[in-house]
Design an enzyme around this catalytic site. Structure first.
Site, PDB file in Angstrom:
ATOM      1  N   HIS A  48      -2.595   1.035  -9.747  1.00 55.69           N
ATOM      2  CA  HIS A  48      -2.932  -0.631  -8.687  1.00 55.69           C
ATOM      3  C   HIS A  48      -3.875  -1.616  -9.262  1.00 55.69           C
ATOM      4  O   HIS A  48      -5.048  -1.578  -9.533  1.00 55.69           O
ATOM      5  CB  HIS A  48      -4.430   0.284  -7.752  1.00 55.69           C
ATOM      6  CG  HIS A  48      -3.743  -1.021  -6.347  1.00 55.69           C
ATOM      7  ND1 HIS A  48      -3.564   0.506  -5.232  1.00 55.69           N
ATOM      8  CD2 HIS A  48      -4.199  -1.636  -6.119  1.00 55.69           C
ATOM      9  CE1 HIS A  48      -4.429  -0.867  -4.110  1.00 55.69           C
ATOM     10  NE2 HIS A  48      -4.967  -2.348  -4.878  1.00 55.69           N
ATOM     11  N   ARG A 107       0.932  -1.179   0.060  1.00 56.65           N
ATOM     12  CA  ARG A 107      -0.300  -0.153  -0.364  1.00 56.65           C
ATOM     13  C   ARG A 107       0.628   1.100  -0.034  1.00 56.65           C
ATOM     14  O   ARG A 107       2.122   1.100   0.849  1.00 56.65           O
ATOM     15  CB  ARG A 107      -1.446  -0.061   1.513  1.00 56.65           C
ATOM     16  CG  ARG A 107      -2.162  -1.230   0.945  1.00 56.65           C
ATOM     17  CD  ARG A 107      -3.164  -0.147   0.349  1.00 56.65           C
ATOM     18  NE  ARG A 107      -4.431  -1.813   0.559  1.00 56.65           N
ATOM     19  CZ  ARG A 107      -4.487  -2.563  -0.151  1.00 56.65           C
ATOM     20  NH1 ARG A 107      -3.711  -3.178  -1.536  1.00 56.65           N
ATOM     21  NH2 ARG A 107      -5.659  -3.069  -0.341  1.00 56.65           N
TER      22      ARG A 107
END
Ligand code: NDP
Ligand code: OXD
Length: 308
Positions: free
Chosen positions: A271, A223
Site C-alpha cells: 500500500h 482497495r
C-alpha cells in the site's frame, strides 16, 4: 480552534513543523496528546476516534489524510461534522508514477523476464507496440484522470469507466453499470482506481474478470476489498488473467500464509502506490480552514450519499 492530528506519528511531526511555520495562530496537537478536547475544531486523521462527536464535542471538520475515506465509519460521524478527503498534488504524482511503472512492467513483459532470470534463461520476446495494448482505468476521478493523461502519451489506447458521464481528450469514456462490459471487452490492462463503497466492494470478481480478453492483466491501487481474492487466483491459474500487480489487499498487511505472496504471476507492494506529502497537505488543509471561515465550500468535501 485547535487542529488535532491522528495518523502516522512520524509524519505527524512533519505536519507539526509545517503548521508552526505556516499557521502559528492555530494550535496543533498530536494524538493522543489531545489537550482540552473541547478546543479541538479540526481533526486530520487516517482513522478518527470511534465516537468522534463524543470524544471531541466541538469538532467541526474531519480531514482525511488520504484520498480515500472508506476507513471512516461515517455512521458514527454526525451530519454537522464535515468530512473532507485529501486532494493534493503529492498523492497524484505518486499514483501516476506507480501506475505508469505497473503498466510498463506488464507491457514490456517484465513478469516473464523475471521468471526467465530465475532459470538463467536468455530469451527475447517480441516487443509489442503500445498502440496495440489497450489500457482501461476503473474510476475517472482525481487519480484515474491523471493516470490516463500520462499513459496516453505512451500511445496506449486508453479508456476509463465512471459512474457519471465524463469527457477526456484521447480517452474513451464509459459510464455506468450498463457500459461496464463494453469497457472490459476492450481492455488488456485493467487498473482499479475506484473508491471503496457498497457499490464497488467485491466488484472485481469471476464475472468481471471473465469479461476481459483472455490473457489480460490487472493492477489494483484502489482497495483490497474490491477484489474477490479467490476469483483472482482462479483467473490467474486458468490463464484468463496473465498478471496482477496489487498495491492493496484484504486484509492489510497481507498474512504471511497468503497465496499471493508466492504466486509467480502476482506482485505485491505494501500500500505504497502514493502517499500524502505533509507540506502540500498542510497547505490544502489551511486553505480549507480559511474557506470554511469565509463561508465558502471546502475543496474535497465528501458527498455522504455517494460514499466517496
Ligand atoms: P475520486 O473520488 O476523485 O474518483 C473516484 C472515481 O470513481 C470517480 O470517477 C467516480 O465516478 C468513480 N466511481 C465511484 N463509484 C463508482 C461506481 N459505483 N461505478 C463507477 N464508477 C464509480 O477518487 P480518487 O481518484 O481521488 O481516488 C480513488 C481511490 O484511490 C481512493 O478512494 C482510494 O481508495 C484509492 N487510493 C489508493 C492509494 C494507494 O496508495 N493505493 C492512494 C490514494 C488513493 P464519478 O466521476 O462519476 O463520480
Ligand atoms: C489514500 C491511500 O487513500 O493512501 O490516500 O490509500
Amino acid at each position: 480552534m485547535t487542529l488535532l492530528y491522528k495518523a502516522d506519528p512520524e509524519r505527524g511531526k512533519l505536519w507539526a513543523q509545517h503548521f508552526a511555520q505556516k499557521a502559528p495562530e492555530i494550535p496543533f496537537r498530536l494524538w493522543p496528546d489531545v489537550g482540552d478536547p473541547a478546543a479541538v475544531r479540526y481533526l486530520a486523521a487516517w482513522q478518527p476516534p470511534d465516537d468522534p462527536a463524543r470524544t471531541l464535542p466541538n469538532l467541526e471538520v474531519i480531514f482525511s489524510v488520504g484520498a480515500g475515506i472508506d476507513q471512516f465509519d461515517l455512521s458514527r460521524v454526525p451530519p454537522h461534522i464535515a468530512v473532507v478527503r485529501m486532494i493534493e498534488p503529492g498523492i497524484v504524482e505518486g499514483m501516476v508514477e506507480y501506475v505508469t511503472q505497473a503498466v510498463l512492467t506488464i507491457h514490456r513483459d517484465l513478469f516473464d523476464y523475471a521468471l526467465q532470470q530465475r532459470q538463467r534463461v536468455w530469451r527475447e520476446m517480441p516487443v509489442r507496440a503500445a498502440s496495440t495494448r489497450r489500457v482501461g482505468v476503473l474510476g475517472l476521478g482525481m487519480l484515474g484522470t491523471a493516470v490516463l493523461e500520462r499513459l496516453r502519451v505512451f500511445g496506449f489506447p486508453c479508456a476509463g469507466w465512471s459512474r457519471s458521464e465524463h469527457r477526456l481528450e484521447g480517452v474513451e469514456c464509459f459510464a455506468g453499470v450498463e457500459a461496464l462490459d463494453a469497457f472490459l471487452a476492450r481492455t488488456d490492462v485493467l487498473v482499479c482506481l475506484l473508491p471503496l463503497t457498497d457499490a464497488t466492494r467485491g466488484l472485481l470478481d469471476k464475472r468481471l474478470f471473465g469479461k476481459l480478453p483472455k490473457g489480460a492483466s490487472f493492477v489494483n491501487v484502489g482497495r483490497g476489498p474490491q477484489v474477490n481474492q479467490q476469483d483472482l487466483l482462479d483467473a490467474l491459474d486458468s490463464g484468463q488473467l496473465q498478471n496482477a500487480i496489487l498495491d492493496v489487499t484484504d486484509p492489510e498487511p497481507l498474512p504471511e500464509s497468503h497465496p499471493f505472496w508466492t504466486h509467480p504471476r502476482v506482485r505485491i507492494t505494501p500500500h505504497i502506490a502514493s502517499a500524502t506529502r505533509p507540506e502540500s497537505a498542510v497547505d490544502v488543509v489551511l486553505e480549507n480552514i480559511r474557506r470554511r471561515r469565509d463561508g465558502l465550500p471546502m475543496v474535497g468535501e465528501v458527498d455522504r450519499s455517494r460514499g466517496y
